[in-house]
Scaffold this active site. Sequence first.
Site, mmCIF file in Angstrom:
data_model
loop_
_atom_site.group_PDB
_atom_site.id
_atom_site.type_symbol
_atom_site.label_atom_id
_atom_site.label_comp_id
_atom_site.label_asym_id
_atom_site.label_seq_id
_atom_site.Cartn_x
_atom_site.Cartn_y
_atom_site.Cartn_z
ATOM 1 N N MET A 121 0.841 -1.203 0.000
ATOM 2 C CA MET A 121 0.000 0.000 0.000
ATOM 3 C C MET A 121 0.875 1.252 0.000
ATOM 4 O O MET A 121 0.384 2.357 0.269
ATOM 5 C CB MET A 121 -0.951 -0.017 1.195
ATOM 6 N N ASN B 155 4.199 3.964 0.897
ATOM 7 C CA ASN B 155 4.941 4.500 2.045
ATOM 8 C C ASN B 155 6.001 3.461 2.432
ATOM 9 O O ASN B 155 6.054 2.983 3.556
ATOM 10 C CB ASN B 155 3.996 4.821 3.214
ATOM 11 N N LEU B 156 6.821 3.143 1.450
ATOM 12 C CA LEU B 156 7.713 1.979 1.548
ATOM 13 C C LEU B 156 8.753 2.136 2.650
ATOM 14 O O LEU B 156 9.289 3.219 2.871
ATOM 15 C CB LEU B 156 8.413 1.759 0.200
ATOM 16 N N HIS C 141 9.095 -3.631 3.429
ATOM 17 C CA HIS C 141 8.758 -3.800 2.015
ATOM 18 C C HIS C 141 10.021 -4.119 1.201
ATOM 19 O O HIS C 141 10.004 -4.985 0.327
ATOM 20 C CB HIS C 141 8.142 -2.510 1.450
ATOM 21 N N GLU D 170 5.528 -11.829 7.373
ATOM 22 C CA GLU D 170 4.977 -12.543 8.541
ATOM 23 C C GLU D 170 4.392 -11.567 9.557
ATOM 24 O O GLU D 170 3.657 -11.973 10.441
ATOM 25 C CB GLU D 170 6.080 -13.378 9.209
ATOM 26 N N LYS D 171 4.747 -10.299 9.440
ATOM 27 C CA LYS D 171 4.176 -9.311 10.368
ATOM 28 C C LYS D 171 2.650 -9.385 10.350
ATOM 29 O O LYS D 171 2.002 -9.283 11.379
ATOM 30 C CB LYS D 171 4.632 -7.908 10.005
ATOM 31 N N GLN E 236 -3.033 -12.619 7.761
ATOM 32 C CA GLN E 236 -3.168 -12.308 6.329
ATOM 33 C C GLN E 236 -2.389 -13.316 5.487
ATOM 34 O O GLN E 236 -2.907 -13.842 4.494
ATOM 35 C CB GLN E 236 -2.646 -10.886 6.086
ATOM 36 N N ARG F 161 2.255 2.753 9.379
ATOM 37 C CA ARG F 161 1.491 3.479 10.402
ATOM 38 C C ARG F 161 2.397 4.048 11.505
ATOM 39 O O ARG F 161 1.957 4.923 12.252
ATOM 40 C CB ARG F 161 0.421 2.578 11.010
#
Length: 252
Positions: A28, A30-31, A35, A146-147, A151, A185
């Site tokens: 999404m 805001n690397l 990422h 894995e965070k 998901q 975030r």
Amino acid sequence: MNIHTKIESWLQVRRTLNNKTIGFVHTMGNLHQGHLSLLKRAQEENDIVVAAIFVNPTQFNNSDDFNLYPRTIEQDITLLQQNGIDHLLLFTTESLYRDDDDIRVMEKKMSSLLEGPFRPNHFEGMLTIVLKFLNLVLPTHSYYGEKDYQQLLLIKKMCAALFLSTKIVGCKTIREKDGLACSSRNSRLNEVDRPKASYFPRLLMSSLQTDDIVAALLRLGFKVDYITEQWNRRLGAVWLSDVRLIDNVLLS
Ligand code: AMP
């Protein structure tokens, strides 16, 4: 790096890549280092790496979280270019949801656990956009952190259930120096909450029982959605002010 903003022109390019292995990383934006670790692994294991940046509205159950989600596209493009990524997909909501969001993918069991009750429809929106992108990219491997452990398990489950040929690869959580898991975030944490946030992973990794971890977090001023043990992991979701953090650690 080739930037594709139109689905149809990307599909034309995709047809020319049939003899290559393709690694895909869906974000999404805001690397951050988390990422980048997925992209690096994709480069090591494939001929070509495709990245996508899309802030998917259907997986946000809270409109403030969607509106305040950090969007830093110019900075992200520079970072992807510097890291030698081959293709970036930047598709619009209208083109990805040309069905007007009438068609969704849902999972009926695992998605009702942990994050499920706190984020109604989140996993449905997430699985739907992941399936759309997997069909558009047809990657050999697709990489997830894995965070976001629940998901990752749900994406693996969907791919097995729907007979997708992409191999789903889980990658370990990348952390800041103080142990806080890298997350887009984190930049929304204020100067009081940011140092405090490191207690969250520290307590998850501690030898305390889950009840004692909850008590310690509450004492420190966190709001706790859950701390629980499942899938040989200890997983949690907490709030500091209006910022929600999730994390998990392997139980030894
Ligand atoms: P996001 O942009 O937050 O949707 O994340 C895109 C991908 O990066 C997902 O597969 C995440 O699980 C993964 N990711 C996010 N944070 C981290 C991290 N700290 N370490 C490893 N992977 C991460």
